[in-house]
Scaffold this motif. Structure first.
Motif, PDB file in Angstrom:
ATOM      1  N   GLU A  41      47.503  46.303  43.683  1.00 23.79           N
ATOM      2  CA  GLU A  41      46.855  46.291  42.370  1.00 23.79           C
ATOM      3  C   GLU A  41      47.799  46.934  41.358  1.00 23.79           C
ATOM      4  O   GLU A  41      48.175  48.093  41.494  1.00 23.79           O
ATOM      5  CB  GLU A  41      45.536  47.055  42.425  1.00 23.79           C
ATOM      6  N   ALA A  42      48.183  46.151  40.372  1.00 19.31           N
ATOM      7  CA  ALA A  42      49.113  46.655  39.364  1.00 19.31           C
ATOM      8  C   ALA A  42      48.436  47.729  38.515  1.00 19.31           C
ATOM      9  O   ALA A  42      47.227  47.656  38.255  1.00 19.31           O
ATOM     10  CB  ALA A  42      49.582  45.502  38.477  1.00 19.31           C
ATOM     11  N   PRO A  43      49.181  48.738  38.083  1.00 22.25           N
ATOM     12  CA  PRO A  43      48.602  49.754  37.197  1.00 22.25           C
ATOM     13  C   PRO A  43      48.220  49.162  35.852  1.00 22.25           C
ATOM     14  O   PRO A  43      48.775  48.134  35.429  1.00 22.25           O
ATOM     15  CB  PRO A  43      49.733  50.784  37.045  1.00 22.25           C
ATOM     16  N   GLU A  44      47.266  49.810  35.188  1.00 22.79           N
ATOM     17  CA  GLU A  44      46.804  49.338  33.882  1.00 22.79           C
ATOM     18  C   GLU A  44      47.769  49.837  32.810  1.00 22.79           C
ATOM     19  O   GLU A  44      47.614  50.938  32.294  1.00 22.79           O
ATOM     20  CB  GLU A  44      45.374  49.819  33.628  1.00 22.79           C
ATOM     21  N   THR A  45      48.734  49.008  32.468  1.00 18.13           N
ATOM     22  CA  THR A  45      49.778  49.432  31.539  1.00 18.13           C
ATOM     23  C   THR A  45      49.745  48.698  30.202  1.00 18.13           C
ATOM     24  O   THR A  45      50.560  48.964  29.325  1.00 18.13           O
ATOM     25  CB  THR A  45      51.170  49.222  32.172  1.00 18.13           C
ATOM     26  N   GLU A  46      48.819  47.753  30.053  1.00 19.44           N
ATOM     27  CA  GLU A  46      48.747  46.994  28.801  1.00 19.44           C
ATOM     28  C   GLU A  46      48.187  47.886  27.677  1.00 19.44           C
ATOM     29  O   GLU A  46      47.398  48.789  27.927  1.00 19.44           O
ATOM     30  CB  GLU A  46      47.866  45.765  28.968  1.00 19.44           C
ATOM     31  N   PRO A  47      48.568  47.622  26.436  1.00 26.01           N
ATOM     32  CA  PRO A  47      48.112  48.460  25.324  1.00 26.01           C
ATOM     33  C   PRO A  47      46.710  48.118  24.819  1.00 26.01           C
ATOM     34  O   PRO A  47      46.190  48.809  23.943  1.00 26.01           O
ATOM     35  CB  PRO A  47      49.154  48.193  24.233  1.00 26.01           C
ATOM     36  N   THR A  48      46.107  47.053  25.345  1.00 18.69           N
ATOM     37  CA  THR A  48      44.779  46.648  24.882  1.00 18.69           C
ATOM     38  C   THR A  48      43.829  46.482  26.062  1.00 18.69           C
ATOM     39  O   THR A  48      44.258  46.234  27.193  1.00 18.69           O
ATOM     40  CB  THR A  48      44.826  45.309  24.118  1.00 18.69           C
ATOM     41  N   PHE A  49      42.527  46.596  25.774  1.00 18.32           N
ATOM     42  CA  PHE A  49      41.516  46.342  26.795  1.00 18.32           C
ATOM     43  C   PHE A  49      41.649  44.911  27.307  1.00 18.32           C
ATOM     44  O   PHE A  49      41.554  44.660  28.509  1.00 18.32           O
ATOM     45  CB  PHE A  49      40.108  46.539  26.211  1.00 18.32           C
ATOM     46  N   CYS A 123      34.332  46.986  25.727  1.00 14.09           N
ATOM     47  CA  CYS A 123      34.598  46.349  27.012  1.00 14.09           C
ATOM     48  C   CYS A 123      35.222  44.986  26.778  1.00 14.09           C
ATOM     49  O   CYS A 123      34.676  44.168  26.036  1.00 14.09           O
ATOM     50  CB  CYS A 123      33.309  46.172  27.822  1.00 14.09           C
ATOM     51  N   ALA A 124      36.368  44.767  27.384  1.00 13.41           N
ATOM     52  CA  ALA A 124      36.943  43.429  27.461  1.00 13.41           C
ATOM     53  C   ALA A 124      36.725  42.927  28.874  1.00 13.41           C
ATOM     54  O   ALA A 124      36.967  43.659  29.842  1.00 13.41           O
ATOM     55  CB  ALA A 124      38.425  43.444  27.120  1.00 13.41           C
ATOM     56  N   ALA A 125      36.254  41.709  29.006  1.00  9.81           N
ATOM     57  CA  ALA A 125      36.030  41.106  30.323  1.00  9.81           C
ATOM     58  C   ALA A 125      36.810  39.804  30.394  1.00  9.81           C
ATOM     59  O   ALA A 125      36.816  39.015  29.434  1.00  9.81           O
ATOM     60  CB  ALA A 125      34.543  40.853  30.564  1.00  9.81           C
ATOM     61  N   ALA A 126      37.464  39.606  31.527  1.00  9.34           N
ATOM     62  CA  ALA A 126      38.277  38.402  31.710  1.00  9.34           C
ATOM     63  C   ALA A 126      37.788  37.626  32.919  1.00  9.34           C
ATOM     64  O   ALA A 126      37.347  38.211  33.917  1.00  9.34           O
ATOM     65  CB  ALA A 126      39.746  38.781  31.897  1.00  9.34           C
ATOM     66  N   PHE A 127      37.886  36.313  32.832  1.00  5.54           N
ATOM     67  CA  PHE A 127      37.495  35.402  33.911  1.00  5.54           C
ATOM     68  C   PHE A 127      38.674  34.491  34.207  1.00  5.54           C
ATOM     69  O   PHE A 127      39.248  33.888  33.292  1.00  5.54           O
ATOM     70  CB  PHE A 127      36.281  34.577  33.489  1.00  5.54           C
ATOM     71  N   VAL A 128      39.061  34.404  35.484  1.00 10.01           N
ATOM     72  CA  VAL A 128      40.147  33.522  35.913  1.00 10.01           C
ATOM     73  C   VAL A 128      39.646  32.719  37.103  1.00 10.01           C
ATOM     74  O   VAL A 128      39.076  33.282  38.051  1.00 10.01           O
ATOM     75  CB  VAL A 128      41.409  34.322  36.295  1.00 10.01           C
ATOM     76  N   ALA A 129      39.848  31.402  37.063  1.00 14.50           N
ATOM     77  CA  ALA A 129      39.334  30.522  38.112  1.00 14.50           C
ATOM     78  C   ALA A 129      40.315  29.387  38.361  1.00 14.50           C
ATOM     79  O   ALA A 129      41.263  29.190  37.594  1.00 14.50           O
ATOM     80  CB  ALA A 129      37.964  29.977  37.693  1.00 14.50           C
ATOM     81  N   PRO A 130      40.099  28.633  39.443  1.00 11.73           N
ATOM     82  CA  PRO A 130      40.992  27.502  39.734  1.00 11.73           C
ATOM     83  C   PRO A 130      41.085  26.521  38.568  1.00 11.73           C
ATOM     84  O   PRO A 130      40.181  26.430  37.733  1.00 11.73           O
ATOM     85  CB  PRO A 130      40.331  26.851  40.955  1.00 11.73           C
ATOM     86  N   GLY A 131      42.191  25.801  38.537  1.00 15.97           N
ATOM     87  CA  GLY A 131      42.380  24.809  37.488  1.00 15.97           C
ATOM     88  C   GLY A 131      42.935  25.381  36.200  1.00 15.97           C
ATOM     89  O   GLY A 131      42.875  24.737  35.155  1.00 15.97           O
ATOM     90  N   GLY A 132      43.449  26.623  36.273  1.00 14.48           N
ATOM     91  CA  GLY A 132      44.010  27.235  35.076  1.00 14.48           C
ATOM     92  C   GLY A 132      42.983  27.745  34.093  1.00 14.48           C
ATOM     93  O   GLY A 132      43.302  27.993  32.923  1.00 14.48           O
ATOM     94  N   VAL A 133      41.747  27.918  34.554  1.00 16.47           N
ATOM     95  CA  VAL A 133      40.687  28.399  33.669  1.00 16.47           C
ATOM     96  C   VAL A 133      40.859  29.899  33.431  1.00 16.47           C
ATOM     97  O   VAL A 133      40.928  30.690  34.374  1.00 16.47           O
ATOM     98  CB  VAL A 133      39.300  28.125  34.276  1.00 16.47           C
ATOM     99  N   GLU A 134      40.928  30.284  32.187  1.00 20.47           N
ATOM    100  CA  GLU A 134      40.993  31.699  31.807  1.00 20.47           C
ATOM    101  C   GLU A 134      40.169  31.916  30.540  1.00 20.47           C
ATOM    102  O   GLU A 134      40.185  31.082  29.636  1.00 20.47           O
ATOM    103  CB  GLU A 134      42.429  32.154  31.542  1.00 20.47           C
ATOM    104  N   ALA A 135      39.461  33.027  30.507  1.00 21.57           N
ATOM    105  CA  ALA A 135      38.696  33.391  29.313  1.00 21.57           C
ATOM    106  C   ALA A 135      38.694  34.906  29.198  1.00 21.57           C
ATOM    107  O   ALA A 135      38.608  35.609  30.208  1.00 21.57           O
ATOM    108  CB  ALA A 135      37.270  32.863  29.399  1.00 21.57           C
ATOM    109  N   VAL A 136      38.805  35.390  27.980  1.00 21.93           N
ATOM    110  CA  VAL A 136      38.733  36.833  27.723  1.00 21.93           C
ATOM    111  C   VAL A 136      37.768  37.049  26.565  1.00 21.93           C
ATOM    112  O   VAL A 136      37.883  36.395  25.517  1.00 21.93           O
ATOM    113  CB  VAL A 136      40.116  37.429  27.373  1.00 21.93           C
TER     114      VAL A 136
END
Length: 201
Positions: A41-49, A123-136
């Motif tokens: 699990e990569a550390p949380e290093t991004e500057p945004t939620f 809270c930022a929530a992200a969804f990643v699924a097959p077929g290149g589906v991504e949503a934030v």
């Protein structure tokens, strides 16, 4: 259909399960990181939620192949120019030490007058699924920072956060009341179109 919530926080898992049940989304089995084979699990290093949430969801999906949801959340205090923000979970230096984080924040706000103690849970929530589906998506919950903690429900900064329109803290709300209004509840509901697609409902 299994849905991986990239978290080991039992309360977050329970929250997502309650929201899906309340919204009538059947056929989705929510599992957590403790239910899948371990992966780096990569550390949380991004500057945004948003950046942290998406990185966690991508890692979880890449490692397991399961549709994955991840969130990054924290408290943004107006008098501290939006801090602790993405550093909320490790504000005192040690990741996940809720009491130390809360006490440090209260100390930093000790001399801030009541009219300047506004802030928001984010809270930022992200969804990643097959077929290149991504949503934030992003949810916010405005309120004020109390001077003393109250309540035993919830976690993190809940005992010192009084939501707008309430006379109690987030830690004094029932799980159902918190789901209805909270930053995480709002963000997760914005993902419902994707989650309904998983269930075919």
């Amino acid at each position: 259909m299994k849905l991986l919530l990239a978290s080991r926080n039992a309360k977050k898992l329970a929250e997502l399960r309650r929201i899906l049940e309340f919204e009538g989304v059947a056929g989705v089995d929510v599992v957590g990181l403790a239910d899948v084979l371990p992966f780096p699990e990569a550390p949380e290093t991004e500057p945004t939620f948003e950046g942290n949430a998406l990185a966690k969801a991508r890692d979880a999906f890449a490692a397991t192949g399961l549709p994955s949801v991840a969130d990054d959340s924290g408290i943004a205090v107006d008098a501290l120019n939006g801090m602790p923000g993405v550093l909320s979970a490790r504000w005192s230096g040690a990741h996940g030490d809720d009491l130390a984080n809360l006490e440090l924040l209260l100390g930093q706000l000790r001399d801030v007058p009541d009219e300047r103690r506004g802030g928001a849970f984010v809270c930022a929530a992200a969804f990643v699924a097959p077929g290149g589906v991504e949503a934030v998506v992003r949810g916010e919950w405005r309120g004020t920072i109390r001077r003393e903690p109250a309540g035993v429900n919830g976690f993190g900064y809940d005992p010192i956060f009084q939501p707008e329109g309430r006379d109690v803290t987030a830690a004094e709300l029932s799980p159902a009341e918190k789901d209805e209004s909270s930053h995480r509840g709002r963000a997760l509901r914005l993902l419902l179109p994707h989650l309904r697609g998983l269930a075919g409902s």
